[in-house]
Scaffold this motif. Structure first.
Motif, PDB file in Angstrom:
ATOM      1  N   SER A   1      16.878   4.935  -3.381  1.00  0.00           N
ATOM      2  CA  SER A   1      16.365   5.770  -2.299  1.00  0.00           C
ATOM      3  C   SER A   1      16.921   5.048  -0.887  1.00  0.00           C
ATOM      4  O   SER A   1      17.695   4.302  -0.736  1.00  0.00           O
TER       5      SER A   1
ATOM      6  N   HIS B   1       7.268   2.071   0.120  1.00  0.00           N
ATOM      7  CA  HIS B   1       7.134   1.875  -1.218  1.00  0.00           C
ATOM      8  C   HIS B   1       5.845   1.225  -1.453  1.00  0.00           C
ATOM      9  O   HIS B   1       5.112   1.453  -2.582  1.00  0.00           O
TER      10      HIS B   1
ATOM     11  N   VAL C   1       2.962   3.504  -1.065  1.00  0.00           N
ATOM     12  CA  VAL C   1       2.705   4.505  -2.250  1.00  0.00           C
ATOM     13  C   VAL C   1       2.096   3.731  -3.330  1.00  0.00           C
ATOM     14  O   VAL C   1       1.422   4.516  -4.219  1.00  0.00           O
TER      15      VAL C   1
ATOM     16  N   LEU D   1       5.879   3.588  -8.569  1.00  0.00           N
ATOM     17  CA  LEU D   1       6.636   4.320  -7.996  1.00  0.00           C
ATOM     18  C   LEU D   1       7.632   4.969  -8.990  1.00  0.00           C
ATOM     19  O   LEU D   1       8.022   6.060  -8.973  1.00  0.00           O
TER      20      LEU D   1
ATOM     21  N   PHE E   1       8.950   8.610  -9.587  1.00  0.00           N
ATOM     22  CA  PHE E   1      10.219   8.796  -8.933  1.00  0.00           C
ATOM     23  C   PHE E   1      11.373   8.037  -9.390  1.00  0.00           C
ATOM     24  O   PHE E   1      11.746   6.852  -8.728  1.00  0.00           O
TER      25      PHE E   1
ATOM     26  N   TYR F   1      16.652  11.469  -6.345  1.00  0.00           N
ATOM     27  CA  TYR F   1      15.872  10.470  -5.704  1.00  0.00           C
ATOM     28  C   TYR F   1      17.114   9.533  -5.036  1.00  0.00           C
ATOM     29  O   TYR F   1      16.773   8.746  -4.122  1.00  0.00           O
TER      30      TYR F   1
ATOM     31  N   SER G   1      12.032   8.231   1.760  1.00  0.00           N
ATOM     32  CA  SER G   1      10.589   7.596   1.183  1.00  0.00           C
ATOM     33  C   SER G   1       9.368   8.439   1.845  1.00  0.00           C
ATOM     34  O   SER G   1       8.474   8.282   1.033  1.00  0.00           O
TER      35      SER G   1
ATOM     36  N   PHE H   1       7.865  10.466  -0.856  1.00  0.00           N
ATOM     37  CA  PHE H   1       7.132   9.816  -1.919  1.00  0.00           C
ATOM     38  C   PHE H   1       5.742   9.614  -1.185  1.00  0.00           C
ATOM     39  O   PHE H   1       4.654   9.685  -1.968  1.00  0.00           O
TER      40      PHE H   1
ATOM     41  N   LYS I   1       3.710  12.780  -1.297  1.00  0.00           N
ATOM     42  CA  LYS I   1       3.268  13.278  -2.723  1.00  0.00           C
ATOM     43  C   LYS I   1       2.241  12.548  -3.101  1.00  0.00           C
ATOM     44  O   LYS I   1       1.275  12.626  -3.746  1.00  0.00           O
TER      45      LYS I   1
END
Length: 159
Positions: free
Chosen positions: A37, A44, A47, A59, A63, A70, A75, A78, A81
């Motif tokens: 990504s 990251h 998330v 992750l 993804f 992706y 990001s 992400f 989401k």
């Protein structure tokens, strides 16, 4: 359970020819994250901490880097989401504490911008997010300028 806590770490190699993106902010640098990504290690880590607090995987579960959709993905998608998922589960973010380890460049001028951008994406106040930055004193891959690492802890509370 009224509170849930999650912790995560993300690390990426630094390479020439890629942008350095942290907390959605592009930082002027001659190296950026090598990743499938956009490589935003700060997002990251956040998330993954959210996913960990919810107990839903990581992750790669949501993804996978084997999925071409992706490739070079922003990001922030992400993070949106993850935020949607925690809302679906009836939780909200109480606070997020993060730390970035990067030898250069210095991140102090960008930290407030990161906090504001992350807070906007998560629909929370920037005072609920802490972003700290430090070096590794020239030790290990981070200290040699070969990598960037981010850590995140998130506290969720039941709505």
């Amino acid at each position: 359970m009224s509170f849930r806590i999650g912790f995560a770490k993300d690390i990426h190699q630094l390479v020439e020819g890629r942008p350095l993106i942290l907390g959605t902010i592009t930082i002027p640098s001659n190296k950026g994250e090598k990743a499938h990504s956009d490589g935003d290690v700060l997002i990251h880590a956040i998330v993954e901490a959210i996913f960990g607090a919810l107990g839903v995987g990581d992750l790669g579960t949501f993804f996978p880097d084997t999925d071409s959709k992706y490739k070079d993905a922003d990001s922030s998608l992400f993070l949106i989401k993850a935020n949607d998922l925690l809302a679906e589960r009836g939780y909200k973010i109480s606070n997020i504490d993060t730390s970035i380890e990067l030898e250069t460049p210095k991140l102090r001028p960008y930290i407030e911008k990161m906090k504001v951008s992350l807070a906007r994406l998560l629909n929370i106040d920037s005072s609920q997010i802490s972003v700290k930055a430090g070096t590794n004193e020239k030790m290990d891959a981070v200290g040699k300028g070969e990598a960037v690492v981010a850590f995140a802890t998130v506290l969720l509370e039941k709505e």
